[in-house]
Design a protein around this motif. Structure first.
Motif, PDB file in Angstrom:
ATOM      1  N   VAL A   1     -29.491  -6.178   3.029  1.00 61.65           N
ATOM      2  CA  VAL A   1     -28.106  -6.162   2.557  1.00 61.65           C
ATOM      3  C   VAL A   1     -27.707  -7.548   2.045  1.00 61.65           C
ATOM      4  O   VAL A   1     -27.034  -7.673   1.019  1.00 61.65           O
ATOM      5  N   GLY A   2     -28.143  -8.594   2.727  1.00 60.58           N
ATOM      6  CA  GLY A   2     -27.859  -9.952   2.276  1.00 60.58           C
ATOM      7  C   GLY A   2     -28.471 -10.242   0.917  1.00 60.58           C
ATOM      8  O   GLY A   2     -27.853 -10.877   0.061  1.00 60.58           O
ATOM      9  N   THR A   3     -29.692  -9.757   0.707  1.00 54.84           N
ATOM     10  CA  THR A   3     -30.342  -9.922  -0.591  1.00 54.84           C
ATOM     11  C   THR A   3     -29.576  -9.179  -1.671  1.00 54.84           C
ATOM     12  O   THR A   3     -29.377  -9.692  -2.775  1.00 54.84           O
ATOM     13  N   LEU A   4     -29.124  -7.976  -1.356  1.00 48.89           N
ATOM     14  CA  LEU A   4     -28.357  -7.189  -2.322  1.00 48.89           C
ATOM     15  C   LEU A   4     -27.039  -7.887  -2.661  1.00 48.89           C
ATOM     16  O   LEU A   4     -26.670  -8.003  -3.829  1.00 48.89           O
ATOM     17  N   VAL A   5     -26.343  -8.386  -1.651  1.00 47.26           N
ATOM     18  CA  VAL A   5     -25.069  -9.080  -1.885  1.00 47.26           C
ATOM     19  C   VAL A   5     -25.296 -10.340  -2.718  1.00 47.26           C
ATOM     20  O   VAL A   5     -24.555 -10.610  -3.672  1.00 47.26           O
ATOM     21  N   SER A   6     -26.327 -11.107  -2.393  1.00 48.94           N
ATOM     22  CA  SER A   6     -26.587 -12.327  -3.165  1.00 48.94           C
ATOM     23  C   SER A   6     -26.981 -11.987  -4.600  1.00 48.94           C
ATOM     24  O   SER A   6     -26.619 -12.712  -5.529  1.00 48.94           O
ATOM     25  N   ALA A   7     -27.684 -10.882  -4.804  1.00 43.86           N
ATOM     26  CA  ALA A   7     -28.038 -10.460  -6.163  1.00 43.86           C
ATOM     27  C   ALA A   7     -26.795 -10.059  -6.949  1.00 43.86           C
ATOM     28  O   ALA A   7     -26.650 -10.414  -8.124  1.00 43.86           O
ATOM     29  N   ILE A   8     -25.892  -9.342  -6.308  1.00 46.89           N
ATOM     30  CA  ILE A   8     -24.666  -8.910  -6.990  1.00 46.89           C
ATOM     31  C   ILE A   8     -23.807 -10.124  -7.357  1.00 46.89           C
ATOM     32  O   ILE A   8     -23.341 -10.257  -8.491  1.00 46.89           O
ATOM     33  N   VAL A   9     -23.620 -11.022  -6.407  1.00 51.00           N
ATOM     34  CA  VAL A   9     -22.785 -12.206  -6.667  1.00 51.00           C
ATOM     35  C   VAL A   9     -23.443 -13.107  -7.710  1.00 51.00           C
ATOM     36  O   VAL A   9     -22.786 -13.571  -8.650  1.00 51.00           O
ATOM     37  N   GLY A  10     -24.732 -13.338  -7.579  1.00 52.64           N
ATOM     38  CA  GLY A  10     -25.432 -14.189  -8.543  1.00 52.64           C
ATOM     39  C   GLY A  10     -25.419 -13.614  -9.945  1.00 52.64           C
ATOM     40  O   GLY A  10     -25.192 -14.329 -10.927  1.00 52.64           O
ATOM     41  N   THR A  11     -25.633 -12.318 -10.051  1.00 54.10           N
ATOM     42  CA  THR A  11     -25.600 -11.666 -11.356  1.00 54.10           C
ATOM     43  C   THR A  11     -24.194 -11.718 -11.945  1.00 54.10           C
ATOM     44  O   THR A  11     -24.014 -12.004 -13.132  1.00 54.10           O
ATOM     45  N   GLY A  12     -23.206 -11.463 -11.112  1.00 56.76           N
ATOM     46  CA  GLY A  12     -21.821 -11.510 -11.592  1.00 56.76           C
ATOM     47  C   GLY A  12     -21.429 -12.893 -12.087  1.00 56.76           C
ATOM     48  O   GLY A  12     -20.825 -13.034 -13.158  1.00 56.76           O
ATOM     49  N   LEU A  13     -21.787 -13.922 -11.324  1.00 52.34           N
ATOM     50  CA  LEU A  13     -21.475 -15.291 -11.753  1.00 52.34           C
ATOM     51  C   LEU A  13     -22.197 -15.650 -13.049  1.00 52.34           C
ATOM     52  O   LEU A  13     -21.619 -16.274 -13.943  1.00 52.34           O
ATOM     53  N   THR A  14     -23.452 -15.247 -13.153  1.00 52.45           N
ATOM     54  CA  THR A  14     -24.216 -15.528 -14.369  1.00 52.45           C
ATOM     55  C   THR A  14     -23.599 -14.829 -15.574  1.00 52.45           C
ATOM     56  O   THR A  14     -23.462 -15.422 -16.651  1.00 52.45           O
ATOM     57  N   LEU A  15     -23.205 -13.570 -15.401  1.00 52.23           N
ATOM     58  CA  LEU A  15     -22.568 -12.845 -16.502  1.00 52.23           C
ATOM     59  C   LEU A  15     -21.235 -13.480 -16.892  1.00 52.23           C
ATOM     60  O   LEU A  15     -20.927 -13.602 -18.081  1.00 52.23           O
ATOM     61  N   LEU A  16     -20.444 -13.879 -15.901  1.00 50.92           N
ATOM     62  CA  LEU A  16     -19.165 -14.526 -16.211  1.00 50.92           C
ATOM     63  C   LEU A  16     -19.364 -15.819 -16.997  1.00 50.92           C
ATOM     64  O   LEU A  16     -18.660 -16.075 -17.979  1.00 50.92           O
ATOM     65  N   ILE A  17     -20.321 -16.616 -16.580  1.00 51.44           N
ATOM     66  CA  ILE A  17     -20.589 -17.872 -17.285  1.00 51.44           C
ATOM     67  C   ILE A  17     -21.106 -17.599 -18.692  1.00 51.44           C
ATOM     68  O   ILE A  17     -20.677 -18.235 -19.664  1.00 51.44           O
ATOM     69  N   ALA A  18     -22.010 -16.633 -18.826  1.00 49.06           N
ATOM     70  CA  ALA A  18     -22.571 -16.322 -20.142  1.00 49.06           C
ATOM     71  C   ALA A  18     -21.506 -15.772 -21.089  1.00 49.06           C
ATOM     72  O   ALA A  18     -21.413 -16.190 -22.251  1.00 49.06           O
ATOM     73  N   VAL A  19     -20.691 -14.854 -20.606  1.00 44.27           N
ATOM     74  CA  VAL A  19     -19.642 -14.279 -21.453  1.00 44.27           C
ATOM     75  C   VAL A  19     -18.598 -15.338 -21.794  1.00 44.27           C
ATOM     76  O   VAL A  19     -18.151 -15.442 -22.939  1.00 44.27           O
ATOM     77  N   GLY A  20     -18.225 -16.142 -20.815  1.00 48.06           N
ATOM     78  CA  GLY A  20     -17.257 -17.208 -21.072  1.00 48.06           C
ATOM     79  C   GLY A  20     -17.765 -18.210 -22.090  1.00 48.06           C
ATOM     80  O   GLY A  20     -17.042 -18.609 -23.009  1.00 48.06           O
ATOM     81  N   THR A  21     -19.021 -18.604 -21.954  1.00 52.93           N
ATOM     82  CA  THR A  21     -19.610 -19.535 -22.913  1.00 52.93           C
ATOM     83  C   THR A  21     -19.692 -18.905 -24.296  1.00 52.93           C
ATOM     84  O   THR A  21     -19.388 -19.549 -25.302  1.00 52.93           O
ATOM     85  N   GLY A  22     -20.077 -17.641 -24.339  1.00 53.25           N
ATOM     86  CA  GLY A  22     -20.153 -16.941 -25.619  1.00 53.25           C
ATOM     87  C   GLY A  22     -18.807 -16.865 -26.316  1.00 53.25           C
ATOM     88  O   GLY A  22     -18.707 -17.061 -27.527  1.00 53.25           O
ATOM     89  N   ARG A  23     -17.774 -16.622 -25.549  1.00 49.59           N
ATOM     90  CA  ARG A  23     -16.432 -16.548 -26.150  1.00 49.59           C
ATOM     91  C   ARG A  23     -15.951 -17.912 -26.618  1.00 49.59           C
ATOM     92  O   ARG A  23     -15.252 -18.016 -27.622  1.00 49.59           O
ATOM     93  N   LEU A  24     -16.320 -18.953 -25.899  1.00 50.39           N
ATOM     94  CA  LEU A  24     -15.940 -20.302 -26.335  1.00 50.39           C
ATOM     95  C   LEU A  24     -16.651 -20.700 -27.628  1.00 50.39           C
ATOM     96  O   LEU A  24     -16.115 -21.460 -28.431  1.00 50.39           O
ATOM     97  N   LEU A  25     -17.853 -20.186 -27.813  1.00 49.67           N
ATOM     98  CA  LEU A  25     -18.643 -20.556 -28.982  1.00 49.67           C
ATOM     99  C   LEU A  25     -18.371 -19.680 -30.201  1.00 49.67           C
ATOM    100  O   LEU A  25     -18.856 -19.984 -31.290  1.00 49.67           O
ATOM    101  N   GLU A  26     -17.613 -18.606 -30.032  1.00 53.83           N
ATOM    102  CA  GLU A  26     -17.290 -17.747 -31.176  1.00 53.83           C
ATOM    103  C   GLU A  26     -16.407 -18.500 -32.155  1.00 53.83           C
ATOM    104  O   GLU A  26     -15.502 -19.232 -31.746  1.00 53.83           O
ATOM    105  N   PRO A  27     -16.672 -18.306 -33.442  1.00 56.45           N
ATOM    106  CA  PRO A  27     -15.832 -18.993 -34.443  1.00 56.45           C
ATOM    107  C   PRO A  27     -14.430 -18.416 -34.511  1.00 56.45           C
ATOM    108  O   PRO A  27     -14.119 -17.373 -34.139  1.00 56.45           O
TER     109      PRO A  27
END
Length: 99
Positions: A73-99
C-alpha cells in the motif's frame, strides 16, 4: 490545436500511467523477490561510501514507503503521489512554455 484532436492521445497516456501506478506494488514485490538493489547503493557499498553517507534532505517517501502502511500500500501511495506531482510539474511547465 483543439482539445478534441488531442483527446485520444491524452486518454491513452493516462491509461498507461494508471496501469503502471497500479502495478507499482507488484514491481516492488518482484524486486524484493529477486534481491534487486539500487545501482547507486551498490556502487556506494562497493567503494565504501555507504558508511560515510549522511542524509541532508530526506525524501518525501524514503524507500517508497509510507509509515503506518503495509509495503504494498505504501508503494502504491508513493506511486500515486509521485506520478501526480510529476504530471503537475510537466503540465505546469508546458503551459508556461506555450506561446
Amino acid at each position: 490545436m483543439s482539445v478534441q484532436s488531442t483527446e485520444p492521445w491524452i486518454k491513452g497516456a493516462l491509461l498507461g500511467i494508471l496501469v503502471l501506478v497500479v502495478l507499482a506494488p507488484l514491481f516492488g514485490w518482484a524486486s524484493g523477490a529477486v534481491g534487486y538493489a539500487e545501482p547507486l547503493e551498490n556502487a556506494a557499498e562497493a567503494t565504501g561510501g555507504a558508511e560515510a553517507a549522511t542524509t541532508t534532505l530526506p525524501g518525501l517517501f524514503p524507500d517508497y514507503s509510507v509509515p503506518g502502511l503495509s509495503t504494498s500500500v505504501g508503494t502504491l501511495v508513493s506511486a500515486i503521489v509521485g506520478t501526480g506531482l510529476t504530471l503537475l510539474i510537466a503540465v505546469g511547465t508546458g503551459r508556461l512554455l506555450e506561446p
